[in-house]
Scaffold this motif. Structure first.
Motif, PDB file in Angstrom:
ATOM      1  N   ASN A   1       6.832   4.093   6.824  1.00 38.55           N
ATOM      2  CA  ASN A   1       5.490   3.808   6.348  1.00 38.55           C
ATOM      3  C   ASN A   1       5.073   2.433   6.857  1.00 38.55           C
ATOM      4  O   ASN A   1       5.917   1.580   7.099  1.00 38.55           O
ATOM      5  CB  ASN A   1       5.502   3.830   4.815  1.00 38.55           C
TER       6      ASN A   1
ATOM      7  N   ALA B   1       2.623  -0.894   5.947  1.00 42.16           N
ATOM      8  CA  ALA B   1       1.849  -1.472   4.859  1.00 42.16           C
ATOM      9  C   ALA B   1       1.653  -2.952   5.128  1.00 42.16           C
ATOM     10  O   ALA B   1       2.318  -3.548   5.967  1.00 42.16           O
ATOM     11  CB  ALA B   1       2.563  -1.267   3.524  1.00 42.16           C
ATOM     12  N   ILE B   2       0.702  -3.529   4.380  1.00 37.65           N
ATOM     13  CA  ILE B   2       0.424  -4.955   4.501  1.00 37.65           C
ATOM     14  C   ILE B   2       1.406  -5.701   3.617  1.00 37.65           C
ATOM     15  O   ILE B   2       1.562  -5.393   2.439  1.00 37.65           O
ATOM     16  CB  ILE B   2      -1.011  -5.259   4.049  1.00 37.65           C
ATOM     17  N   HIS B   3       2.081  -6.696   4.207  1.00 40.64           N
ATOM     18  CA  HIS B   3       3.041  -7.472   3.432  1.00 40.64           C
ATOM     19  C   HIS B   3       2.906  -8.912   3.837  1.00 40.64           C
ATOM     20  O   HIS B   3       3.241  -9.269   4.948  1.00 40.64           O
ATOM     21  CB  HIS B   3       4.463  -6.942   3.711  1.00 40.64           C
ATOM     22  N   MET B   4       2.337  -9.758   2.949  1.00 37.08           N
ATOM     23  CA  MET B   4       2.255 -11.199   3.209  1.00 37.08           C
ATOM     24  C   MET B   4       1.580 -11.535   4.533  1.00 37.08           C
ATOM     25  O   MET B   4       2.188 -12.086   5.422  1.00 37.08           O
ATOM     26  CB  MET B   4       3.644 -11.836   3.208  1.00 37.08           C
ATOM     27  N   GLN B   5       0.343 -11.146   4.710  1.00 31.54           N
ATOM     28  CA  GLN B   5      -0.466 -11.419   5.906  1.00 31.54           C
ATOM     29  C   GLN B   5       0.101 -10.791   7.166  1.00 31.54           C
ATOM     30  O   GLN B   5      -0.208 -11.224   8.277  1.00 31.54           O
ATOM     31  CB  GLN B   5      -0.620 -12.932   6.163  1.00 31.54           C
TER      32      GLN B   5
ATOM     33  N   ILE C   1       3.743  -4.436   8.372  1.00 27.66           N
ATOM     34  CA  ILE C   1       5.111  -4.154   8.798  1.00 27.66           C
ATOM     35  C   ILE C   1       5.396  -2.666   8.646  1.00 27.66           C
ATOM     36  O   ILE C   1       4.778  -1.973   7.827  1.00 27.66           O
ATOM     37  CB  ILE C   1       6.160  -4.940   7.992  1.00 27.66           C
ATOM     38  N   TYR C   2       6.330  -2.197   9.462  1.00 30.10           N
ATOM     39  CA  TYR C   2       6.873  -0.853   9.295  1.00 30.10           C
ATOM     40  C   TYR C   2       8.100  -0.964   8.409  1.00 30.10           C
ATOM     41  O   TYR C   2       8.905  -1.867   8.580  1.00 30.10           O
ATOM     42  CB  TYR C   2       7.315  -0.279  10.646  1.00 30.10           C
ATOM     43  N   TYR C   3       8.235  -0.039   7.464  1.00 36.41           N
ATOM     44  CA  TYR C   3       9.451  -0.060   6.671  1.00 36.41           C
ATOM     45  C   TYR C   3       9.812   1.381   6.331  1.00 36.41           C
ATOM     46  O   TYR C   3       8.942   2.249   6.230  1.00 36.41           O
ATOM     47  CB  TYR C   3       9.278  -0.897   5.402  1.00 36.41           C
TER      48      TYR C   3
ATOM     49  N   PRO D   1      11.340   1.627  -1.213  1.00 38.29           N
ATOM     50  CA  PRO D   1      11.483   1.003   0.107  1.00 38.29           C
ATOM     51  C   PRO D   1      12.948   0.638   0.374  1.00 38.29           C
ATOM     52  O   PRO D   1      13.683   0.246  -0.534  1.00 38.29           O
ATOM     53  CB  PRO D   1      10.611  -0.249   0.014  1.00 38.29           C
TER      54      PRO D   1
ATOM     55  N   MET E   1      -4.266 -11.418  -1.907  1.00 34.97           N
ATOM     56  CA  MET E   1      -2.823 -11.147  -1.934  1.00 34.97           C
ATOM     57  C   MET E   1      -2.449 -10.365  -3.180  1.00 34.97           C
ATOM     58  O   MET E   1      -1.600  -9.484  -3.140  1.00 34.97           O
ATOM     59  CB  MET E   1      -2.029 -12.456  -1.872  1.00 34.97           C
TER      60      MET E   1
ATOM     61  N   THR F   1      -3.348  -6.574  -2.897  1.00 32.55           N
ATOM     62  CA  THR F   1      -2.646  -5.744  -1.924  1.00 32.55           C
ATOM     63  C   THR F   1      -1.574  -4.942  -2.636  1.00 32.55           C
ATOM     64  O   THR F   1      -0.824  -5.488  -3.432  1.00 32.55           O
ATOM     65  CB  THR F   1      -1.984  -6.624  -0.853  1.00 32.55           C
TER      66      THR F   1
ATOM     67  N   LEU G   1       4.937  -2.826  -1.732  1.00 38.14           N
ATOM     68  CA  LEU G   1       5.527  -1.862  -0.805  1.00 38.14           C
ATOM     69  C   LEU G   1       6.020  -0.610  -1.523  1.00 38.14           C
ATOM     70  O   LEU G   1       6.183   0.425  -0.893  1.00 38.14           O
ATOM     71  CB  LEU G   1       6.692  -2.503  -0.043  1.00 38.14           C
TER      72      LEU G   1
ATOM     73  N   THR H   1       0.161   3.204  -0.995  1.00 40.29           N
ATOM     74  CA  THR H   1       0.298   3.040   0.451  1.00 40.29           C
ATOM     75  C   THR H   1       0.400   4.383   1.157  1.00 40.29           C
ATOM     76  O   THR H   1       0.359   4.444   2.377  1.00 40.29           O
ATOM     77  CB  THR H   1       1.556   2.227   0.789  1.00 40.29           C
TER      78      THR H   1
ATOM     79  N   ILE I   1       2.069  12.124   5.162  1.00 40.56           N
ATOM     80  CA  ILE I   1       2.806  11.135   5.947  1.00 40.56           C
ATOM     81  C   ILE I   1       4.034  11.743   6.598  1.00 40.56           C
ATOM     82  O   ILE I   1       4.457  11.317   7.682  1.00 40.56           O
ATOM     83  CB  ILE I   1       3.155   9.912   5.088  1.00 40.56           C
TER      84      ILE I   1
END
Lengths: 188, 129
Positions: free
Chosen positions: A125, A127-131, A134-136, A155, B79, B82, B85, B90, B117
């Motif tokens: 997946n 997603a946005i992580h801390m600006q 990333i793929y995780y 995750p 922030m 958002t 994860l 998501t 997905i």
């Protein structure tokens, strides 16, 4: 049968992926992060002790120096035991489930097991992580009421954060085992 | 009807613009008078109930600090909003869960839909058989 390949993490650190096939339906994938470097440890210790010496020079209080030594020791122990993850591994057993293990630098291991009935799929997946985006890799857990729904997302490899090339290798290995679920008849 | 919504210049807009121009100059001159002219001169003119001159400095400072904090706040709110994860936001949302499958017609462009997905992953990362 084990093989090890080098990749790099999302932040640029070198990581190693080790794949072991225990049997036709059982595979173990471990991602190993670099160990605590002596140079970063010395840099952090010197910074804390120089700051403490500066405070001592200003305040003439010798407790500052002993406090700094204490803080460095306790901080190092807490960091090694609770923060620094050396190895994260994924053990996929076809008919049984998936086990996720994190090994800390102090030797502590934290394990989670998810049985195969709850696993819907293992996907990559983004997603946005801390600006950053990333793929995780994550495990999608089945929703008991809705066969198409996802109840939870777990995750994986959170601290080593491998990049897409490493994740694709892990994804392919997992999918080879998960596909056997569909072809094998349900016995339970 | 279309002409009213266009951004082209119109006589009414020119009048509004000029009125705003005069109004903002008047406000600025009034602010300068309030800030710089000594209190005794204002009292002798009969203007005794104007706010304290302290506010002539305080209000701009408040405004600038608010703008600076606004930058930090906006960053922080973004922030916080958002999705983490491990949340299902998501992967999917209410609209995707309730979407209806349209029948597949030959020679027609397939209808727009949210592809799950797992299917997307298989298409991207597993080699084509």
């Amino acid at each position: 049968m084990a093989e090890e390949r080098r990749f790099s993490s999302a932040s640029g650190a070198p990581i190693a992926l080790r794949r072991r096939q225990h049997s036709a339906s059982c595979r173990e994938l471990s991602v190993r992060a670099p160990r605590l470097q002596l140079r970063s440890l010395s840099a952090a210790t010197s910074a804390v002790w120089l700051a403490a010496y500066g405070l001592f020079a200003l305040s003439e209080n010798s407790m500052v120096l002993s406090a700094a030594i204490f803080i460095t020791l306790i901080g190092l122990i807490i960091y090694l035991h609770f923060v620094k993850i050396d190895q994260e591994s994924l053990l996929v057993i076809g008919s049984l489930g998936i086990q996720v293990t994190s090994s800390y630098a102090s030797g502590k291991e934290s394990t989670t097991f998810i049985e195969m009935g709850q696993v819907k799929d293992v996907v990559i997946n983004e997603a946005i992580h801390m600006q950053k985006v990333i793929y995780y890799l994550c495990i999608l857990l089945q929703d008991p009421e809705d066969p198409q729904g996802v109840s939870e997302v777990v995750p994986l490899f959170q601290s080593s954060k491998p990049r897409l090339d490493c994740l694709i290798e892990v994804y392919k290995s997992c999918q080879e085992i998960l596909e056997q679920r569909k072809t094998a008849p349900q016995s339970s | 009807k279309m002409v009213e919504n266009s951004p082209a210049p119109l006589p009414e807009r020119a009048i509004y613009g000029f009125a705003l121009f005069l109004g903002s100059w008047f406000g600025f001159i009034l602010y300068l008078i309030w800030a710089y002219i000594p209190e005794t001169w204002l009292f002798s003119l009969g203007l005794t109930y104007w706010p304290q001159k302290y506010w002539a400095v305080a209000l701009p400072v408040y405004l600038l600090v608010a703008v600076g904090m606004g930058y930090i706040l906006l960053f922080g709110i973004n922030m916080m909003s958002t999705a983490p994860l491990n949340s299902t936001d998501t992967i999917t949302d209410n609209y995707a869960k309730k979407q209806q499958q349209k029948k597949f017609q030959e020679e027609a462009i397939p209808a727009l839909r949210d592809i799950p997905i797992s299917e997307v992953n298989r298409m991207f990362f597993l080699p084509e058989k």
